[in-house]
Design a protein around this motif. Structure first.
Motif, short mmCIF file in Angstrom:
data_model
loop_
_atom_site.label_atom_id
_atom_site.label_comp_id
_atom_site.label_asym_id
_atom_site.label_seq_id
_atom_site.Cartn_x
_atom_site.Cartn_y
_atom_site.Cartn_z
N UNK A 127 0.84 -18.26 -8.27
CA UNK A 127 0.96 -17.76 -9.65
C UNK A 127 2.21 -16.87 -9.74
N UNK A 128 3.07 -17.15 -10.71
CA UNK A 128 4.32 -16.42 -10.89
C UNK A 128 4.06 -14.99 -11.40
N UNK A 129 3.03 -14.82 -12.19
CA UNK A 129 2.74 -13.50 -12.74
C UNK A 129 2.36 -12.53 -11.64
N UNK A 130 1.71 -13.05 -10.57
CA UNK A 130 1.35 -12.20 -9.44
C UNK A 130 2.61 -11.70 -8.77
N UNK A 131 3.56 -12.55 -8.56
CA UNK A 131 4.81 -12.16 -7.89
C UNK A 131 5.64 -11.21 -8.77
N UNK A 132 5.59 -11.40 -10.04
CA UNK A 132 6.29 -10.46 -10.94
C UNK A 132 5.65 -9.09 -10.82
N UNK A 133 4.33 -9.03 -10.78
CA UNK A 133 3.63 -7.76 -10.67
C UNK A 133 3.93 -7.11 -9.33
N UNK A 136 -9.43 -12.01 -13.63
CA UNK A 136 -9.31 -13.48 -13.55
C UNK A 136 -8.92 -13.88 -12.13
N UNK A 137 -9.67 -14.75 -11.39
CA UNK A 137 -9.33 -15.12 -10.02
C UNK A 137 -8.04 -15.91 -9.95
N UNK A 138 -7.67 -16.59 -10.99
CA UNK A 138 -6.44 -17.37 -11.00
C UNK A 138 -5.23 -16.44 -10.88
N UNK A 139 -5.36 -15.19 -11.30
CA UNK A 139 -4.25 -14.22 -11.25
C UNK A 139 -3.88 -13.94 -9.81
N UNK A 140 -4.83 -13.98 -8.88
CA UNK A 140 -4.55 -13.62 -7.50
C UNK A 140 -4.16 -14.84 -6.64
N UNK A 141 -3.88 -15.92 -7.24
CA UNK A 141 -3.43 -17.12 -6.55
C UNK A 141 -1.98 -16.92 -6.18
N UNK A 142 -1.60 -17.24 -4.89
CA UNK A 142 -0.24 -17.00 -4.43
C UNK A 142 0.77 -17.90 -5.11
N UNK A 165 6.77 -3.10 -6.16
CA UNK A 165 7.68 -2.82 -5.05
C UNK A 165 8.91 -2.07 -5.56
N UNK A 166 9.40 -2.48 -6.73
CA UNK A 166 10.55 -1.78 -7.32
C UNK A 166 10.22 -0.32 -7.57
N UNK A 167 9.05 -0.07 -8.13
CA UNK A 167 8.67 1.33 -8.41
C UNK A 167 8.48 2.12 -7.12
N UNK A 168 7.95 1.49 -6.08
CA UNK A 168 7.77 2.18 -4.81
C UNK A 168 9.13 2.51 -4.21
N UNK A 169 10.06 1.56 -4.25
CA UNK A 169 11.41 1.80 -3.72
C UNK A 169 12.10 2.92 -4.51
N UNK A 170 11.96 2.89 -5.81
CA UNK A 170 12.58 3.93 -6.66
C UNK A 170 12.01 5.29 -6.30
N UNK A 171 10.72 5.39 -6.13
CA UNK A 171 10.09 6.66 -5.79
C UNK A 171 10.50 7.08 -4.40
N UNK A 172 10.53 6.15 -3.43
CA UNK A 172 10.91 6.51 -2.07
C UNK A 172 12.38 6.88 -1.97
N UNK A 173 13.21 6.30 -2.79
CA UNK A 173 14.65 6.61 -2.77
C UNK A 173 14.93 7.96 -3.43
#
Length: 170
Positions: free
Chosen positions: A13-19, A5-11, A24-32
């Protein structure tokens, strides 16, 4: 298929920021190195549990060995007790035989002593009877002699009887 859905990639959109935040959380957890930390703690806990299991197995083996030793000592003690009982019974039989022999010996000695006393009593009674008979014969002879002297008669049968009294009493 919300992903396409193109609406999902709209800046806006709150769901995009949650994703994005979740990624980012998972990347930080893995890097830490959190997965290594968690895995290390899990490995340490597994090692501790394994060592406790090994200790429990060692203690169980020691307990089984101790139980086997106690059972063996019990069997040895029972065998020793049975041997002691048999020895005591054998000693009792020996003592009984010795006591029986001593009793028979004592009874024989007492019987022999009683027989000797009876024989002595018989000898003494015989001597007393002979003495009484001799005394009675002497008195009778004295009375006969006194009567003969008084009458001055001689009786040949009486003279023979008096002569035989002395030989019969001995």
């Amino acid at each position: 298929m919300e992903f396409f859905n193109p609406h999902l990639y709209d800046l806006s959109n709150a769901e995009l920021w949650v994703a994005v935040g979740l990624i980012a959380f998972f990347v930080i957890v893995v890097l830490a190195g959190v997965p290594k930390l968690v895995a290390g703690q899990l490995d340490a806990r597994a090692a501790r549990i394994q060592s406790e299991l090994d200790e429990a197995a060692r203690l169980r083996a020691e307990a089984e060995a101790l139980l086997a030793q106690i059972r063996q000592e019990k069997a040895e003690a029972e065998a020793q007790a049975a041997a002691m009982l048999e020895a005591a019974e054998a000693d009792a039989r020996v003592m009984e035989a010795e006591a029986r022999a001593k009793l028979e010996e004592t009874l024989k000695r007492r019987q022999d002593l009683a027989e000797r006393r009876i024989a002595q009593a018989e000898v003494q009674a015989t001597a007393e009877v002979k003495a009484a008979a001799a005394d009675l014969a002497a008195r009778a002879a004295e009375q006969i002699l006194a009567a003969r002297l008084a009458g001055q008669k001689t009786d040949p049968l009486l003279d023979d009887a008096i002569a035989q009294i002395g030989s019969r009493l001995n």
